[in-house]
Design a protein around this motif. Structure first.
Motif, PDB file in Angstrom:
ATOM      1  N   LEU A 104     -39.112  -5.338 -16.568  1.00 34.15           N
ATOM      2  CA  LEU A 104     -38.587  -6.597 -16.020  1.00 34.15           C
ATOM      3  C   LEU A 104     -37.951  -6.436 -14.641  1.00 34.15           C
ATOM      4  CD1 LEU A 104     -37.167  -8.264 -19.232  1.00 34.15           C
ATOM      5  CD2 LEU A 104     -38.715  -9.365 -17.599  1.00 34.15           C
ATOM      6  N   ARG A 105     -37.504  -5.246 -14.333  1.00 35.62           N
ATOM      7  CA  ARG A 105     -36.954  -4.999 -12.991  1.00 35.62           C
ATOM      8  C   ARG A 105     -38.039  -4.480 -12.039  1.00 35.62           C
ATOM      9  NH1 ARG A 105     -31.600  -5.923 -13.259  1.00 35.62           N
ATOM     10  NH2 ARG A 105     -30.488  -5.443 -15.187  1.00 35.62           N
ATOM     11  N   LEU A 106     -39.289  -4.532 -12.512  1.00 36.15           N
ATOM     12  CA  LEU A 106     -40.493  -4.151 -11.762  1.00 36.15           C
ATOM     13  C   LEU A 106     -40.542  -2.657 -11.443  1.00 36.15           C
ATOM     14  CD1 LEU A 106     -40.914  -7.259  -9.438  1.00 36.15           C
ATOM     15  CD2 LEU A 106     -41.640  -6.929 -11.811  1.00 36.15           C
TER      16      LEU A 106
ATOM     17  N   ASP B 133     -32.616  -9.983 -22.110  1.00 37.92           N
ATOM     18  CA  ASP B 133     -33.120 -10.453 -23.406  1.00 37.92           C
ATOM     19  C   ASP B 133     -33.721 -11.846 -23.277  1.00 37.92           C
ATOM     20  OD1 ASP B 133     -32.447  -8.122 -24.697  1.00 37.92           O
ATOM     21  OD2 ASP B 133     -30.510  -8.868 -25.399  1.00 37.92           O
ATOM     22  N   ALA B 134     -33.036 -12.736 -22.562  1.00 38.69           N
ATOM     23  CA  ALA B 134     -33.557 -14.095 -22.362  1.00 38.69           C
ATOM     24  C   ALA B 134     -34.822 -14.053 -21.514  1.00 38.69           C
ATOM     25  CB  ALA B 134     -32.501 -14.980 -21.715  1.00 38.69           C
ATOM     26  N   ALA B 135     -34.842 -13.182 -20.505  1.00 34.28           N
ATOM     27  CA  ALA B 135     -36.030 -13.056 -19.661  1.00 34.28           C
ATOM     28  C   ALA B 135     -37.211 -12.554 -20.496  1.00 34.28           C
ATOM     29  CB  ALA B 135     -35.753 -12.096 -18.509  1.00 34.28           C
ATOM     30  N   ARG B 136     -36.970 -11.546 -21.317  1.00 29.23           N
ATOM     31  CA  ARG B 136     -38.025 -10.962 -22.154  1.00 29.23           C
ATOM     32  C   ARG B 136     -38.600 -11.999 -23.122  1.00 29.23           C
ATOM     33  NH1 ARG B 136     -35.177  -7.046 -23.474  1.00 29.23           N
ATOM     34  NH2 ARG B 136     -35.734  -5.748 -21.715  1.00 29.23           N
ATOM     35  N   ALA B 137     -37.739 -12.871 -23.633  1.00 24.02           N
ATOM     36  CA  ALA B 137     -38.184 -13.888 -24.599  1.00 24.02           C
ATOM     37  C   ALA B 137     -39.167 -14.876 -23.965  1.00 24.02           C
ATOM     38  CB  ALA B 137     -36.980 -14.629 -25.166  1.00 24.02           C
ATOM     39  N   LEU B 138     -39.141 -15.016 -22.644  1.00 23.86           N
ATOM     40  CA  LEU B 138     -40.032 -15.963 -21.960  1.00 23.86           C
ATOM     41  C   LEU B 138     -41.362 -15.349 -21.531  1.00 23.86           C
ATOM     42  CD1 LEU B 138     -37.483 -17.849 -19.671  1.00 23.86           C
ATOM     43  CD2 LEU B 138     -38.480 -18.636 -21.822  1.00 23.86           C
ATOM     44  N   LEU B 139     -41.460 -14.020 -21.605  1.00 20.13           N
ATOM     45  CA  LEU B 139     -42.698 -13.372 -21.154  1.00 20.13           C
ATOM     46  C   LEU B 139     -43.886 -13.786 -22.019  1.00 20.13           C
ATOM     47  CD1 LEU B 139     -41.487  -9.711 -20.533  1.00 20.13           C
ATOM     48  CD2 LEU B 139     -42.180 -11.382 -18.794  1.00 20.13           C
ATOM     49  N   PRO B 140     -45.060 -13.905 -21.408  1.00 19.92           N
ATOM     50  CA  PRO B 140     -46.266 -14.128 -22.217  1.00 19.92           C
ATOM     51  C   PRO B 140     -46.433 -12.982 -23.215  1.00 19.92           C
ATOM     52  CG  PRO B 140     -46.722 -14.458 -19.884  1.00 19.92           C
ATOM     53  CD  PRO B 140     -45.339 -13.879 -19.967  1.00 19.92           C
ATOM     54  N   ARG B 141     -46.934 -13.300 -24.389  1.00 20.25           N
ATOM     55  CA  ARG B 141     -47.089 -12.292 -25.441  1.00 20.25           C
ATOM     56  C   ARG B 141     -48.385 -11.519 -25.225  1.00 20.25           C
ATOM     57  NH1 ARG B 141     -47.799 -12.977 -31.657  1.00 20.25           N
ATOM     58  NH2 ARG B 141     -47.067 -10.946 -32.328  1.00 20.25           N
TER      59      ARG B 141
ATOM     60  N   HIS C  60     -37.426 -14.561 -13.275  1.00 17.91           N
ATOM     61  CA  HIS C  60     -36.789 -13.798 -12.200  1.00 17.91           C
ATOM     62  C   HIS C  60     -35.309 -14.139 -12.093  1.00 17.91           C
ATOM     63  CE1 HIS C  60     -36.632 -12.627  -7.675  1.00 17.91           C
ATOM     64  NE2 HIS C  60     -36.291 -11.614  -8.441  1.00 17.91           N
ATOM     65  N   ALA C  61     -34.966 -15.413 -12.224  1.00 19.15           N
ATOM     66  CA  ALA C  61     -33.554 -15.819 -12.157  1.00 19.15           C
ATOM     67  C   ALA C  61     -32.743 -15.166 -13.281  1.00 19.15           C
ATOM     68  CB  ALA C  61     -33.444 -17.338 -12.230  1.00 19.15           C
ATOM     69  N   LEU C  62     -33.322 -15.098 -14.472  1.00 19.86           N
ATOM     70  CA  LEU C  62     -32.630 -14.452 -15.594  1.00 19.86           C
ATOM     71  C   LEU C  62     -32.472 -12.949 -15.354  1.00 19.86           C
ATOM     72  CD1 LEU C  62     -34.406 -16.347 -18.510  1.00 19.86           C
ATOM     73  CD2 LEU C  62     -31.962 -16.482 -17.939  1.00 19.86           C
ATOM     74  N   VAL C  63     -33.496 -12.332 -14.780  1.00 17.72           N
ATOM     75  CA  VAL C  63     -33.404 -10.896 -14.468  1.00 17.72           C
ATOM     76  C   VAL C  63     -32.298 -10.667 -13.449  1.00 17.72           C
ATOM     77  CG1 VAL C  63     -34.612  -8.935 -13.408  1.00 17.72           C
ATOM     78  CG2 VAL C  63     -35.808 -10.390 -15.063  1.00 17.72           C
ATOM     79  N   ARG C  64     -32.238 -11.506 -12.423  1.00 21.83           N
ATOM     80  CA  ARG C  64     -31.192 -11.354 -11.399  1.00 21.83           C
ATOM     81  C   ARG C  64     -29.794 -11.506 -11.998  1.00 21.83           C
ATOM     82  NH1 ARG C  64     -34.349 -14.765  -7.963  1.00 21.83           N
ATOM     83  NH2 ARG C  64     -32.746 -16.338  -8.258  1.00 21.83           N
TER      84      ARG C  64
END
Length: 197
Positions: free
Chosen positions: A123-125, A173-181, A164-168
């Motif tokens: 998530l942090r690339l 955890d919230a960012a990961r929950a939005l990722l495509p499966r 990206h906003a959640l990662v920043r």
């Protein structure tokens, strides 16, 4: 669980697989609106598709790089995707896969598709210890992708910005929950046998 070193991970259904590309709004917005690539999309150039959402985010800088401000999720038929794999060649010479450099060069000239395995991203690339597929399409493969294989095109730029906003903010955890499966793509082993170094 340890990830396979080179494995196609993608969002997929029984009949489709989702890949990502980033374009300027002049290409991306009409493509998403119409559900097909516009005439301005160059069918005679090589285009690279990526089944990994996070690798796409790494490539386009979360949709901030010039000419890559619109991120598209392109759903294509699995028959087309499998055809592309079946007709692919590795983009670089690899001893052990190719008997010699000349054989690889002949394959490369003949193949309408190319495969690269690049480090997957978190998530942090940051690079992960396993690799993600990039598939380059040219000639008949690029035309097939644009005009026959594409089932749907969605603009996922708002999703990229939200994650990206959640990662920043540090809310991984919230960012990961939005990722495509994305799960291992059930490509027949023979499709990948000559595409893994």
């Amino acid at each position: 669980m340890q990830e396979a070193q080179r494995e196609i991970r993608a969002a997929h259904t029984a009949s489709t697989v989702t890949v990502y590309q980033a374009y300027s709004p002049e290409i991306g917005l009409p493509a998403a609106r119409e559900g097909r690539f516009p005439a301005a999309w160059k069918r005679d150039r090589m285009t690279w598709i990526k089944p990994s959402f996070l690798w796409m985010m790494y490539r386009c800088g979360w949709a901030t790089k010039g000419g890559q401000e619109t991120v598209l999720a392109v759903e294509i038929g699995r028959e087309g995707f499998d055809w592309a794999l079946r007709n692919a060649c590795l983009s670089s010479y690899t001893p052990g896969v190719h008997p010699d450099r000349e054989t690889w060069q002949r394959e490369l000239r003949r193949s309408p598709t190319r495969v690269q395995w690049d480090p997957e991203r978190d998530l942090r690339l940051r690079p992960l210890p396993y690799r993600s597929l990039q598939l380059g399409l040219s000639g008949e493969a690029a035309r097939g992708y644009a005009d026959e294989w594409t089932v749907a095109i969605r603009d996922v730029t708002p999703l990229a910005h939200e994650i990206h906003a959640l990662v920043r903010k540090g809310d991984l955890d919230a960012a990961r929950a939005l990722l495509p499966r994305e799960q291992p793509y059930p490509a027949a082993e023979e499709l990948l046998s000559n595409l893994r170094p």
